[in-house]
Design a protein around this motif. Structure first.
Motif, PDB file in Angstrom:
ATOM      1  N   GLY A  49       0.794  -1.220   0.000  1.00 20.40           N
ATOM      2  CA  GLY A  49       0.000   0.000   0.000  1.00 20.40           C
ATOM      3  C   GLY A  49       0.828   1.272   0.000  1.00 20.40           C
ATOM      4  O   GLY A  49       0.288   2.361  -0.213  1.00 20.40           O
ATOM      5  N   ILE A  50       2.147   1.152   0.195  1.00 19.67           N
ATOM      6  CA  ILE A  50       2.994   2.338   0.157  1.00 19.67           C
ATOM      7  C   ILE A  50       2.952   2.984  -1.224  1.00 19.67           C
ATOM      8  O   ILE A  50       3.172   4.184  -1.366  1.00 19.67           O
ATOM      9  CB  ILE A  50       4.453   2.002   0.547  1.00 19.67           C
ATOM     10  CG1 ILE A  50       5.251   3.284   0.790  1.00 19.67           C
ATOM     11  CG2 ILE A  50       5.127   1.127  -0.492  1.00 19.67           C
ATOM     12  CD1 ILE A  50       4.711   4.160   1.895  1.00 19.67           C
ATOM     13  N   VAL A  51       2.657   2.207  -2.261  1.00 15.35           N
ATOM     14  CA  VAL A  51       2.505   2.783  -3.598  1.00 15.35           C
ATOM     15  C   VAL A  51       1.060   2.800  -4.070  1.00 15.35           C
ATOM     16  O   VAL A  51       0.681   3.656  -4.863  1.00 15.35           O
ATOM     17  CB  VAL A  51       3.385   2.052  -4.644  1.00 15.35           C
ATOM     18  CG1 VAL A  51       4.856   2.186  -4.304  1.00 15.35           C
ATOM     19  CG2 VAL A  51       3.005   0.598  -4.780  1.00 15.35           C
ATOM     20  N   SER A  52       0.220   1.884  -3.573  1.00 12.89           N
ATOM     21  CA  SER A  52      -1.157   1.813  -4.063  1.00 12.89           C
ATOM     22  C   SER A  52      -2.159   2.562  -3.192  1.00 12.89           C
ATOM     23  O   SER A  52      -3.285   2.804  -3.624  1.00 12.89           O
ATOM     24  CB  SER A  52      -1.599   0.341  -4.172  1.00 12.89           C
ATOM     25  OG  SER A  52      -1.594  -0.280  -2.908  1.00 12.89           O
ATOM     26  N   GLU A  53      -1.766   2.963  -1.968  1.00 13.10           N
ATOM     27  CA  GLU A  53      -2.693   3.653  -1.075  1.00 13.10           C
ATOM     28  C   GLU A  53      -2.149   4.968  -0.536  1.00 13.10           C
ATOM     29  O   GLU A  53      -2.803   6.006  -0.657  1.00 13.10           O
ATOM     30  CB  GLU A  53      -3.053   2.738   0.109  1.00 13.10           C
ATOM     31  CG  GLU A  53      -3.739   1.446  -0.287  1.00 13.10           C
ATOM     32  CD  GLU A  53      -3.985   0.548   0.916  1.00 13.10           C
ATOM     33  OE1 GLU A  53      -4.554   1.033   1.917  1.00 13.10           O
ATOM     34  OE2 GLU A  53      -3.579  -0.634   0.869  1.00 13.10           O
ATOM     35  N   THR A  54      -0.968   4.950   0.061  1.00 15.99           N
ATOM     36  CA  THR A  54      -0.438   6.143   0.729  1.00 15.99           C
ATOM     37  C   THR A  54      -0.385   7.375  -0.171  1.00 15.99           C
ATOM     38  O   THR A  54      -0.816   8.458   0.242  1.00 15.99           O
ATOM     39  CB  THR A  54       0.962   5.856   1.309  1.00 15.99           C
ATOM     40  OG1 THR A  54       0.859   4.787   2.252  1.00 15.99           O
ATOM     41  CG2 THR A  54       1.531   7.077   1.998  1.00 15.99           C
ATOM     42  N   PRO A  55       0.097   7.274  -1.429  1.00 14.34           N
ATOM     43  CA  PRO A  55       0.154   8.476  -2.266  1.00 14.34           C
ATOM     44  C   PRO A  55      -1.222   9.043  -2.618  1.00 14.34           C
ATOM     45  O   PRO A  55      -1.317  10.202  -3.039  1.00 14.34           O
ATOM     46  CB  PRO A  55       0.875   7.982  -3.533  1.00 14.34           C
ATOM     47  CG  PRO A  55       1.615   6.766  -3.097  1.00 14.34           C
ATOM     48  CD  PRO A  55       0.728   6.120  -2.094  1.00 14.34           C
ATOM     49  N   LEU A  56      -2.272   8.231  -2.467  1.00 11.72           N
ATOM     50  CA  LEU A  56      -3.628   8.703  -2.721  1.00 11.72           C
ATOM     51  C   LEU A  56      -4.275   9.288  -1.469  1.00 11.72           C
ATOM     52  O   LEU A  56      -5.151  10.139  -1.556  1.00 11.72           O
ATOM     53  CB  LEU A  56      -4.497   7.546  -3.239  1.00 11.72           C
ATOM     54  CG  LEU A  56      -4.084   6.962  -4.583  1.00 11.72           C
ATOM     55  CD1 LEU A  56      -4.814   5.639  -4.835  1.00 11.72           C
ATOM     56  CD2 LEU A  56      -4.385   7.945  -5.711  1.00 11.72           C
ATOM     57  N   ALA A  57      -3.815   8.828  -0.302  1.00 10.62           N
ATOM     58  CA  ALA A  57      -4.398   9.270   0.960  1.00 10.62           C
ATOM     59  C   ALA A  57      -3.705  10.513   1.516  1.00 10.62           C
ATOM     60  O   ALA A  57      -4.327  11.298   2.242  1.00 10.62           O
ATOM     61  CB  ALA A  57      -4.327   8.148   1.991  1.00 10.62           C
ATOM     62  N   LEU A  58      -2.427  10.668   1.204  1.00  9.42           N
ATOM     63  CA  LEU A  58      -1.637  11.782   1.728  1.00  9.42           C
ATOM     64  C   LEU A  58      -0.877  12.468   0.599  1.00  9.42           C
ATOM     65  O   LEU A  58      -0.631  11.870  -0.448  1.00  9.42           O
ATOM     66  CB  LEU A  58      -0.626  11.272   2.764  1.00  9.42           C
ATOM     67  CG  LEU A  58      -1.158  10.510   3.976  1.00  9.42           C
ATOM     68  CD1 LEU A  58       0.009   9.913   4.746  1.00  9.42           C
ATOM     69  CD2 LEU A  58      -1.974  11.418   4.866  1.00  9.42           C
ATOM     70  N   LYS A  59      -0.497  13.708   0.851  1.00 11.26           N
ATOM     71  CA  LYS A  59       0.373  14.402  -0.080  1.00 11.26           C
ATOM     72  C   LYS A  59       1.808  14.003   0.251  1.00 11.26           C
ATOM     73  O   LYS A  59       2.329  14.366   1.303  1.00 11.26           O
ATOM     74  CB  LYS A  59       0.184  15.912   0.038  1.00 11.26           C
ATOM     75  CG  LYS A  59      -1.199  16.387  -0.404  1.00 11.26           C
ATOM     76  CD  LYS A  59      -1.359  17.886  -0.221  1.00 11.26           C
ATOM     77  CE  LYS A  59      -2.756  18.338  -0.651  1.00 11.26           C
ATOM     78  NZ  LYS A  59      -2.952  19.793  -0.440  1.00 11.26           N
ATOM     79  N   VAL A  60       2.420  13.236  -0.638  1.00  6.69           N
ATOM     80  CA  VAL A  60       3.760  12.723  -0.373  1.00  6.69           C
ATOM     81  C   VAL A  60       4.766  13.376  -1.312  1.00  6.69           C
ATOM     82  O   VAL A  60       4.404  13.938  -2.354  1.00  6.69           O
ATOM     83  CB  VAL A  60       3.809  11.190  -0.531  1.00  6.69           C
ATOM     84  CG1 VAL A  60       2.868  10.530   0.481  1.00  6.69           C
ATOM     85  CG2 VAL A  60       3.445  10.767  -1.946  1.00  6.69           C
ATOM     86  N   SER A  61       6.038  13.283  -0.935  1.00  2.91           N
ATOM     87  CA  SER A  61       7.100  13.935  -1.703  1.00  2.91           C
ATOM     88  C   SER A  61       7.792  12.993  -2.671  1.00  2.91           C
ATOM     89  O   SER A  61       8.791  13.361  -3.279  1.00  2.91           O
ATOM     90  CB  SER A  61       8.136  14.527  -0.733  1.00  2.91           C
ATOM     91  OG  SER A  61       8.699  13.511   0.077  1.00  2.91           O
TER      92      SER A  61
END
Length: 332
Positions: A104-116
């Protein structure tokens, strides 16, 4: 330079500690023979004692012996894994720092949070080390004793039932979105900052239901503090043999598995990537490792290559993005 081989004494020590039998030496290109030249760090996107931390420590034991250099574990929890990714990407991209975290670090987190970071440009999955699914759990005082009774109970109280998740915008929320649509109900979502506070409220009766990971829910289910209704996984979980899958109760679309894996910056030399993958997959296939994984309520990782893992992660990303768009979700 010849690759250093684990001594018989080291093999015996590892076998005694973990029940693992080290694999025979694996070939590596000449320019990868020198790696590793120093301590290897496994950065964990979770707290000490969590699922990723436990898996990382099992792998670190085996990799220390297989690679001939110390392999240590370093926890970097927070930011739904984004802090751990930052640690990985800020270190030299030479393979001496790797990341163990959920897909989920690539399939969820970038959609849930603004990441760098760019999930598909900056990160590369190297090896899958475990597979699992989420479980729908509830307060044991609910009148519903099984899934069919739970569905009837939810339908009898339209708009009155809430469900918790460990983070807004993550799979724990979107499984509820799917369930609402497929079951024709309208549960409301309550997002938390992690599983522990959410589970406390479920056990305390403040929120009746939750979609959670097995690593955090399983001990509470076994202790009778939570009731499990169904698992979002292609098959029943060995640790919960009496709990049906969502497919078994009429919702086959809710069976997408999650997985834990080792990741590297995408520009680490290919030969080093291959050496890490070979060593990791050899350990993952050992019976001692598999037993530990099963005891945690998970299945063993599949021996997939980076291309297949990336393809799977991309498909999961697209499904998650569509679900979040459909509810107008805006990342924090």
């Amino acid at each position: 330079m010849k690759q250093a081989q684990p001594s018989a004494r080291r093999r015996a020590l590892l076998t005694g500690m973990l029940g693992l039998a080290l694999p025979a030496a694996f070939p590596a290109p000449a320019h990868a023979q020198a790696w590793p030249t120093k301590v290897v760090r496994i950065v964990v996107g979770g707290p000490a004692g969590g699922t990723a931390d436990i898996l990382a420590r099992l792998l670190a034991e085996g990799l220390t012996q297989a690679l001939g250099k110390p392999v240590i574990v370093e926890q970097k929890p927070g930011g739904a894994g984004a802090i751990a990714v930052g640690t990985l990407l800020s270190a030299p991209h030479d393979g001496h720092t790797v990341l163990l975290i959920q897909g989920g670090i690539v399939s969820e987190t970038p959609l849930a949070l603004k990441v760098s970071f760019d999930p598909f440009r900056d990160l590369k999955p190297i090896a899958q080390v475990a597979r699992t699914g989420l479980v729908l759990v509830g307060n044991p005082k609910l009148p519903a004793k099984n899934f069919s009774e739970l569905l009837a109970y939810i339908k009898s109280k339209p708009g009155q039932i809430d469900y918790a998740s460990y983070a807004a915008g993550m799979r724990g929320q979107t499984l509820g979105v799917q369930f609402n649509r497929l079951a024709g109900v309208n549960m409301s979502h309550v997002g938390y900052k992690g599983s522990p506070p959410a589970l406390q409220d479920v056990m305390g009766g403040h929120v009746p239901l939750m979609f959670d990971g097995l690593a955090t829910s399983l001990p509470l289910i076994k202790a009778g503090k939570l009731r499990a209704y169904a698992v979002a996984y292609p098959k029943r979980i060995p640790a919960l043999p009496d709990v049906p899958t969502f497919a078994e109760v009429g919702f086959p679309a809710m069976t997408e598995p999650g997985w834990m894996g080792l990741w590297l910056p995408s520009d680490v030399p290919a030969a080093v990537q291959e050496k890490i993958r070979n060593a990791t997959l050899a350990i993952v296939q050992q019976q001692g490792y598999r037993k530990h994984v099963e005891d945690m309520g998970m299945d063993n990782g599949q021996p997939l290559g980076s291309e297949a893992l990336s393809k799977e992660a991309r498909a999961a990303y697209e499904r998650q993005a569509e679900l979040l768009r459909s509810i107008g979700f805006v990342p924090e």
